[in-house]
Design a protein around this motif. Structure first.
Motif, mmCIF file in Angstrom:
data_model
loop_
_atom_site.group_PDB
_atom_site.id
_atom_site.type_symbol
_atom_site.label_atom_id
_atom_site.label_comp_id
_atom_site.label_asym_id
_atom_site.label_seq_id
_atom_site.Cartn_x
_atom_site.Cartn_y
_atom_site.Cartn_z
ATOM 1 N N TYR A 179 -5.179 -4.332 11.146
ATOM 2 C CA TYR A 179 -5.101 -2.975 11.684
ATOM 3 C C TYR A 179 -5.906 -2.889 12.984
ATOM 4 C CZ TYR A 179 -3.278 -1.571 7.132
ATOM 5 O OH TYR A 179 -2.520 -1.448 5.997
ATOM 6 N N ALA A 192 0.827 -1.209 0.000
ATOM 7 C CA ALA A 192 0.000 0.000 0.000
ATOM 8 C C ALA A 192 0.862 1.259 0.000
ATOM 9 C CB ALA A 192 -0.931 -0.001 1.208
ATOM 10 N N VAL A 194 -9.826 -4.343 6.035
ATOM 11 C CA VAL A 194 -8.429 -4.748 5.916
ATOM 12 C C VAL A 194 -8.020 -5.384 7.234
ATOM 13 C CG1 VAL A 194 -6.079 -4.044 5.378
ATOM 14 C CG2 VAL A 194 -8.006 -2.808 4.374
ATOM 15 N N TYR A 220 -4.081 -3.687 2.046
ATOM 16 C CA TYR A 220 -4.796 -2.423 1.866
ATOM 17 C C TYR A 220 -4.799 -2.004 0.401
ATOM 18 C CZ TYR A 220 -6.438 2.233 3.181
ATOM 19 O OH TYR A 220 -7.176 3.375 3.316
#
Length: 300
Positions: free
Chosen positions: A197, A104, A194, A224
Motif C-alpha cells: 500500500y 480483505a 501491510v 490485510y
C-alpha cells in the motif's frame, strides 16, 4: 507390459446400463438406443478387452466374473463424470458470476451480512469468488474485479467503490492491557504493517505529528485480512481502512483510539470489461455492489 487401451465411453455406457439392469432391452430404452446397437457395442467392448462380460442365455443375461468385477469400476467412473459435468457446466453455472478481488474485501466488506442481503435480493445468482493476488492486474480475470489502487487502469471500465480514510485500530482487550491515551503511546505497542500500500504507518504518524514513534518497527504481512484477524484477536495495532472496519467499529470488535484520519490516495474500484458485461448476472451483481458502496447505479 503394454497397457490396455481405454475403450470408447459409449461402449462403457452401454455395458454399465446393461450390467446394472441385466437387460439389453432396458439398457436400450434408458439410453435411447436400439437393442441391436447396445448388443453390438458390448460385443465390440468384449472384443477389445478379449474377455466375455456377459453370459447370454435364451431369455436373460448374466454377468461373468470379469463383468461383475468391471461393473462397479465403470459405474463409479460414469457417476463421477456425471457429477463433475453437472457441477462445472450445470444449469446453475449459466447464472454464475466470477469475481476476482482481495481477500480483505471479500472477508471484511463482502461479509456474511452483505452476502445474505445479496442472496435475498438475487436468489438466482451464484457467486464464484477468486482471491488470486498473483494475477497481473492489466489482465481481466472473470466477469468483474474488485481492485485496490488509484483507478488508473487502461482498457477497462472503472467505478469507484470507496473513499477510504486511515486510522489506528485495535481490540478492546489490547486497550485493557495497555492503554492508548495519546498518539505517542503507540511506541509501546506492536505496529502491524501491510505491504503493497502507498500509505502506511509512516504517513499516518507524520499526519498525526507523532514524533516519538518509530514507523519501521513491527511485523509485516502481505495480506490485510491476516492483519485484521490478528488485531481482532488482541495482537498489535494496525491502520484501519474505513470501508473494511466500519462493521467492527460499530459492533465494538475494534476500537479507533484516536480521531486523526488520513484520507487515502488508494481505494477500492469495480473493474469490468471495456465492452461491457456479456454476463447479465454479472451486471446485476455489479449494480448491487455499486449501490451498496457509493449509492450510485451503473451507467446504462
Amino acid at each position: 507390459m503394454k497397457n490396455k487401451a481405454l475403450p470408447p465411453l459409449n461402449w462403457l455406457r452401454s455395458f454399465e446400463a446393461a450390467a446394472r439392469l441385466l437387460s439389453f432391452t432396458q439398457a436400450a430404452n434408458e439410453l435411447h438406443m436400439t437393442q441391436g446397437a447396445i448388443s453390438q457395442q458390448i460385443k465390440s467392448l468384449e472384443a477389445q478387452l478379449n474377455t466375455p462380460l456377459f453370459k447370454r442365455q435364451a431369455r436373460s443375461i448374466e454377468l461373468t466374473e470379469e463383468g461383475l468385477a468391471y461393473l462397479p469400476i465403470v459405474h463409479g467412473a460414469i457417476q463421477k463424470l456425471m457429477i463433475a459435468t453437472n457441477e462445472i457446466f450445470g444449469e446453475g453455472h449459466r447464472k454464475q458470476v466470477k469475481i476476482r478481488g482481495s481477500m480483505a474485501f471479500f472477508s471484511y466488506w463482502l461479509n456474511a451480512r452483505r452476502l445474505t442481503s445479496f442472496q435475498a435480493e438475487h436468489p438466482d445468482i451464484n457467486l464464484q469468488l477468486n482471491t488470486d493476488i498473483w494475477l497481473r492486474q492489466e489482465e481481466m480475470a472473470g466477469d468483474l474485479e474488485i481492485r485496490w489502487g488509484k483507478g488508473q487502469w487502461t482498457g477497462v471500465n472503472v467505478e469507484r467503490l470507496s473513499r477510504d480514510t486511515l486510522f489506528p485500530v485495535c481490540s478492546p482487550a489490547l486497550l485493557a492491557r495497555q492503554p492508548l491515551r495519546q498518539v505517542d503511546d503507540l511506541r509501546h505497542h506492536e505496529l502491524l504493517h501491510v505491504m503493497g500500500y502507498e500509505e502506511g504507518w509512516g504517513e499516518w504518524l507524520q499526519f498525526a505529528e507523532a514524533t516519538r514513534v518509530n514507523p519501521s518497527e513491527g511485523m509485516q504481512f502481505d495480506t490485510y485480512a491476516c492483519v485484521l484477524h490478528l488485531v481482532e484477536s488482541g495482537f498489535g495495532v494496525a491502520l484501519g481502512r474505513l470501508s473494511l472496519v466500519e462493521d467492527q467499529l460499530r459492533d465494538g470488535t475494534l476500537i479507533a483510539p484516536f480521531g486523526q484520519r488520513l484520507p487515502s490516495s488508494e481505494d477500492f474500484y469495480l473493474v469490468y470489461p471495456q465492452e461491457g458485461f456479456s454476463n447479465p448476472y454479472a451486471r446485476r451483481f455489479a449494480d448491487w455492489l455499486l449501490r451498496n458502496t457509493s449509492g450510485r447505479s451503473l451507467p446504462p
